[in-house]
Design a protein around this motif. Structure first.
Motif, PDB file in Angstrom:
ATOM      1  N   THR A  75      -2.870  -0.842  12.098  1.00 31.60           N
ATOM      2  CA  THR A  75      -1.710  -1.649  12.469  1.00 31.60           C
ATOM      3  C   THR A  75      -0.845  -1.961  11.257  1.00 31.60           C
ATOM      4  N   ALA A  76       0.415  -2.281  11.542  1.00 39.52           N
ATOM      5  CA  ALA A  76       1.346  -2.726  10.492  1.00 39.52           C
ATOM      6  C   ALA A  76       2.422  -3.588  11.129  1.00 39.52           C
ATOM      7  N   LEU A  77       2.974  -4.491  10.330  1.00 32.17           N
ATOM      8  CA  LEU A  77       3.987  -5.419  10.806  1.00 32.17           C
ATOM      9  C   LEU A  77       4.824  -5.859   9.609  1.00 32.17           C
ATOM     10  N   PRO A  78       6.161  -5.916   9.754  1.00 33.50           N
ATOM     11  CA  PRO A  78       6.949  -6.465   8.648  1.00 33.50           C
ATOM     12  C   PRO A  78       6.409  -7.835   8.242  1.00 33.50           C
ATOM     13  N   LEU A 102       6.230  -4.200   4.167  1.00 38.39           N
ATOM     14  CA  LEU A 102       5.510  -3.912   5.405  1.00 38.39           C
ATOM     15  C   LEU A 102       4.046  -4.249   5.159  1.00 38.39           C
ATOM     16  N   TYR A 103       3.531  -5.192   5.932  1.00 42.87           N
ATOM     17  CA  TYR A 103       2.133  -5.588   5.782  1.00 42.87           C
ATOM     18  C   TYR A 103       1.259  -4.674   6.627  1.00 42.87           C
ATOM     19  N   VAL A 137       8.084  -1.617   0.034  1.00 43.70           N
ATOM     20  CA  VAL A 137       6.761  -2.084  -0.391  1.00 43.70           C
ATOM     21  C   VAL A 137       5.805  -2.092   0.805  1.00 43.70           C
ATOM     22  N   THR A 138       4.613  -1.550   0.606  1.00 45.27           N
ATOM     23  CA  THR A 138       3.536  -1.702   1.579  1.00 45.27           C
ATOM     24  C   THR A 138       2.395  -2.444   0.904  1.00 45.27           C
ATOM     25  N   ALA A 139       1.726  -3.289   1.662  1.00 47.67           N
ATOM     26  CA  ALA A 139       0.678  -4.128   1.081  1.00 47.67           C
ATOM     27  C   ALA A 139      -0.355  -4.475   2.141  1.00 47.67           C
TER      28      ALA A 139
END
Length: 203
Positions: A75-78, A102-103, A137-139
């Motif tokens: 999963t991912a979510l801003p 994007l988390y 950025v992804t984290a």
């Protein structure tokens, strides 16, 4: 169903995602019982939580399927749509703006399907989603357990090397706390767990 079946990882939205939510909720509860999360999960709670990804702007879910069965998901979510404990470290940092992140929520995969490329595919799809949203950025964050934790399996291998190979940097300066009940914890009481972020900037 054996692990020899074809494994595919595909984005899921709308009706396809809604239909998969019960399976995905049970999968999350099962996989997160293992070390290091040791999460005493409730599939009903998990299903309610996962409904976030049906409606939240910019949300993303990828499903790992084997012979049509859900065996994994990612999963991912801003970050701006995430909970306060997830947003806070970035809001307090002079280096990042929450609006550019994007988390990457969770990736879960049944053990018998690991080592077949699903982990890389999960990251590929979520990083592509970040680019499509214009987020550089992804984290994600990972729980911190002591080396001598009594539930740590003798053959446990952390994923740090895999994450670094994907271009992620461990950031001890970006930490938060999340709470959940550990497996076997008396009364099912939620207790706080330290979480550390890993970050990748595009380019």
């Amino acid at each position: 169903m054996g692990a020899a079946g074809r494994l595919e990882v595909v984005p899921a939205t709308g009706a396809a995602l809604a239909a998969a939510l019960p399976d995905l909720a049970r999968l999350r509860a099962e996989v997160f019982r293992a070390f290091p999360y040791l999460y005493e999960g409730d599939p009903a709670y998990e299903e309610r939580y996962l409904h976030t990804y049906l409606a939240a702007p910019g949300a993303f879910v990828a499903l790992a399927l084997a012979e049509g069965q859900v065996v994994g998901a990612s999963t991912a979510l801003p970050l701006t749509g995430e909970t306060p404990e997830v947003r806070r470290p970035f809001g307090q940092s002079a280096e990042f703006r929450p609006s550019e992140v994007l988390y990457l929520g969770e990736s879960v995969l049944l053990p018998e399907y690991r080592g077949r490329g699903a982990g890389h595919r999960f990251f590929d799809l979520r990083e592509a989603h970040a680019r499509a949203l214009g987020l550089p950025v992804t984290a994600f964050c990972a729980v911190q357990r002591p080396q001598d934790h009594p539930a740590r399996p003798a053959d446990y291998r952390p994923l740090d090397a895999f994450w670094r190979a994907r271009g992620y940097e461990e950031r001890p300066d970006l930490q938060t706390t999340m709470s959940w009940p550990d497996v076997g914890e008396p009364g099912g009481e939620e207790t706080p767990k330290p979480m550390r972020f890993w970050v990748r900037r595009e380019g």
